[in-house]
Design an enzyme around this catalytic site. Sequence first.
Site, PDB file in Angstrom:
ATOM      1  N   SER A 265       0.849  -1.188   0.000  1.00  0.00           N
ATOM      2  CA  SER A 265       0.000   0.000   0.000  1.00  0.00           C
ATOM      3  C   SER A 265       0.885   1.240   0.000  1.00  0.00           C
ATOM      4  O   SER A 265       2.072   1.184  -0.345  1.00  0.00           O
ATOM      5  CB  SER A 265      -0.952  -0.013   1.200  1.00  0.00           C
ATOM      6  N   ASN A 266       0.338   2.389   0.385  1.00  0.00           N
ATOM      7  CA  ASN A 266       1.093   3.637   0.444  1.00  0.00           C
ATOM      8  C   ASN A 266       0.601   4.465   1.630  1.00  0.00           C
ATOM      9  O   ASN A 266      -0.276   4.037   2.377  1.00  0.00           O
ATOM     10  CB  ASN A 266       0.971   4.411  -0.876  1.00  0.00           C
ATOM     11  N   ARG A 267       1.121   5.669   1.783  1.00  0.00           N
ATOM     12  CA  ARG A 267       0.867   6.473   2.976  1.00  0.00           C
ATOM     13  C   ARG A 267      -0.359   7.383   2.869  1.00  0.00           C
ATOM     14  O   ARG A 267      -0.610   8.199   3.753  1.00  0.00           O
ATOM     15  CB  ARG A 267       2.094   7.345   3.281  1.00  0.00           C
TER      16      ARG A 267
END
Length: 402
Positions: free
Chosen positions: A209-211
Amino acid sequence: MNLKGKKILLGVSGSIAAYKSALLVRLLVKAQAEVKVVMTESATEFITPLTLSTLSKNPVLTSFTKNEAGEWNNHVELGIWADLMVVAPATAKTLSKCASGHCDDLLTAVYLSARCPVFFAPAMDVDMFRHPSTRRNIEMLTAYGNHFISPEHGELASGLIGDGRLAEPENIVQILNAYVSNRPIAAAKRVLITAGPTVEPIDPVRFISNRSSGKMGYAIAEAFADAGALVTLVSGPTQLRTLHPNITTIHIETAAQMFDATQAHFESHDVVIFAAAVADYTPRHVAEQKIKKQGESMSLDLAKTTDIAGTLGQLKKPGQLAIGFALETENELGHALDKLTRKNFDYIVLNSLNDPGAGFAHDTNKITVIDKEQHVQQFDLKSKEAVAQDILNIVLAKWSEA
């Protein structure tokens, strides 16, 4: 300014940020609004009623009774009089009382009597703002149909750095002005927004995923909904929730699910805003059981995901607007212009991780907006709610031209 002639009731509660209410009153009066002020008793310890009375050119009310003769300040009449009510600053105590209907002072009595839209601009220390009880009270008040002007990020009276600063008076006036002026133009327009991250599973417990927090996409959705638009929000996993009656939320997890949901609604919407941070790659094979640690290294076979914005941008109809986002770390303008052209956007919103306070997880953002004629508009660092208003205003200006 579209606040001209509007009757605005300002509620001031007991926060050190109450000193900003003087500038807020001054700006509202300058916009030719008629302003009346109601203060809690504790607010008078931070700023005098005389100051706000002088600036508003109206008596400031602090209690139910006017004088020893027993004449009273009619909270019902005040609630009916106002076109807009703004509580700024709104303390944790005031939010709690309004959410529960605990009516023991003039301000809360006026709130319960108000027939007009009500805006709360919270101000408190960072841990108070993040506390579950405060979040619950905000959710309840939002569910009742009230509006929120999010606090800004910065140094607080305690010396801590974080969320909780009262939104600057200029930003509050901008939001009120946009609310009043934009509703007729945006009414019944259909807006499709993607927000948040996607998660790409590796096995039953791990994912890529990402932030992204989703804060920017949700703020844009709220801004358009407040302006009267009908919003479809396609959201990846996030802790955020919206109860706005004009927003329909579709919760997804993976990039493939986001593509399917966005594609299904794309054609029927007037504006599509691609604010989500979609994974570029996804594991080609998802393990059915948790992968055990073996050896010194591990390799994942990744497959490219569908470029949602690029694919749907090519299907854009005449009169339909497509807006993309570009979060860059180098050659920011060049990469944004490439995306703008390649994905057939009408506008691209650029932000850089090199700008302090911009990007993922923050409550603020600093954007540059570029249109397909390569006209560039640069904006200062603002709360994401204020940034959302800027994006809304750009779209409304385009609709007005049409």
